[in-house]
Design an enzyme around this catalytic site. Sequence first.
Site, PDB file in Angstrom:
ATOM      1  N   CYS B  92      11.760 -40.020-104.015  1.00 25.82           N
ATOM      2  CA  CYS B  92      12.937 -39.378-104.624  1.00 25.82           C
ATOM      3  C   CYS B  92      13.620 -40.363-105.562  1.00 25.82           C
ATOM      4  CB  CYS B  92      13.918 -38.939-103.543  1.00 25.82           C
ATOM      5  SG  CYS B  92      13.226 -37.930-102.245  1.00 25.82           S
ATOM      6  N   HIS B 197      35.776 -14.628 -87.382  1.00 29.95           N
ATOM      7  CA  HIS B 197      36.176 -15.786 -88.186  1.00 29.95           C
ATOM      8  C   HIS B 197      37.219 -15.470 -89.250  1.00 29.95           C
ATOM      9  CE1 HIS B 197      33.390 -18.377 -86.156  1.00 29.95           C
ATOM     10  NE2 HIS B 197      32.463 -17.438 -86.271  1.00 29.95           N
ATOM     11  N   CYS B 238      24.590 -17.816 -84.149  1.00 34.25           N
ATOM     12  CA  CYS B 238      25.673 -16.835 -84.077  1.00 34.25           C
ATOM     13  C   CYS B 238      25.090 -15.426 -84.014  1.00 34.25           C
ATOM     14  CB  CYS B 238      26.588 -16.969 -85.289  1.00 34.25           C
ATOM     15  SG  CYS B 238      28.275 -17.398 -84.866  1.00 34.25           S
TER      16      CYS B 238
END
Lengths: 106, 277
Positions: B92, B197, B238
């Site tokens: 990289c 949320h 979730c």
Amino acid sequence: MARALINVPKAAKRGEVIEIRALISHPMESGFRPDESGKLVPRSIIKTFSCAYNGEEIFRADFFPAVAANPFVSFTTLASASGTLSFTWVSDTGETQTETRPITVE
Amino acid sequence: MSVRLSRMHRFAVAMFVFAAIFVCAAIFVFAALGAVSLAGEIGPQDLRSGFLDMSPESRAMQSDDTANPGMLTVLEGEALWRQPAGPNRRSCADCHGDAAATMRGVAARHPAYSPAQQRPITLEERINLCRAGQQKAAPLTWESPALLGLTAYVAHQSRGLPITAGDDERSRPFVDEGRQLFAQRQGQLNLSCAACHTDHRGGRLAGNPIPQGHPTGYPLYRLEWQSTGSLQRRLRNCMTGVRAEPYEYGSPELANLELYLMWRARGLPLETPAVRP
């Protein structure tokens, strides 16, 4: 080699209490957890951690399966002389990793 | 028997009825407004990172780089950044140089629109595209230590910078798609992301605070996982939690949801690597 994060003050006054912190990456697999197929994952933990100050052992801890992954140890010692602190972790399969950090004491 | 009221009395009764209607209407309108603002989006002044909902011990763990286990992942990524890969043995760093300069702000604007893919792509996807296209190396698998390491290392360079994802005009339709997913009820529990949320942010679920759900510190170290994980791992968690079928890692749906979450949190500073319970 497992990655380790060690925090030692670079310089200290003689007689000063210094805090040393050591964090190492290790899964600390307890041996009690089943994998996706239901078989128990073999136990793989760090058994002991020790720290030597200029060759003299100043701290030692035994770890057990209930210790969390990536164990973090924090302890204090008296800055007595300039030199090196060496940190050694030994796994229950006998693998050893040692890291050293210099310290200057005035 | 009829009740006779004086003219004065009739006037008073009429005024009372009007006032009562007015008060009722006002209450109804305020209630409706309240419901709208609660179900709608969180204003910029009310944005709150999940960092503030943590215990003082967890906050101290995140704030100290020598106690934050997520830094181990960042260190892993730093080593990989310089490690050559693929047949041309390029790293990289060979193209991008010093990550502290070249990667600063990159994580704050991802997921970003990619003209080649014609959709927004996440930071993980961007790293793998670069790996396959430039390094000609095999893509890294999701949640592998290598991909988490590189993502955490790149994202760490943006720590403290405000989130800007979704500013690109071409990303707008995908932000809307993500918003729909966020508001869509799913799973056997029939809950949407917004149900907790947005509507019940700041409340409690089984004794734990409900955060606003801003992805400010991914990849992050979750104490429950005992490891570092990506935002998609958290989102899939979730979804399993509401008994829904989670989308696959790297799916366009999760990228859109990530994009909407970042857009929703725009302005908040990045914390990578964060610590969460």
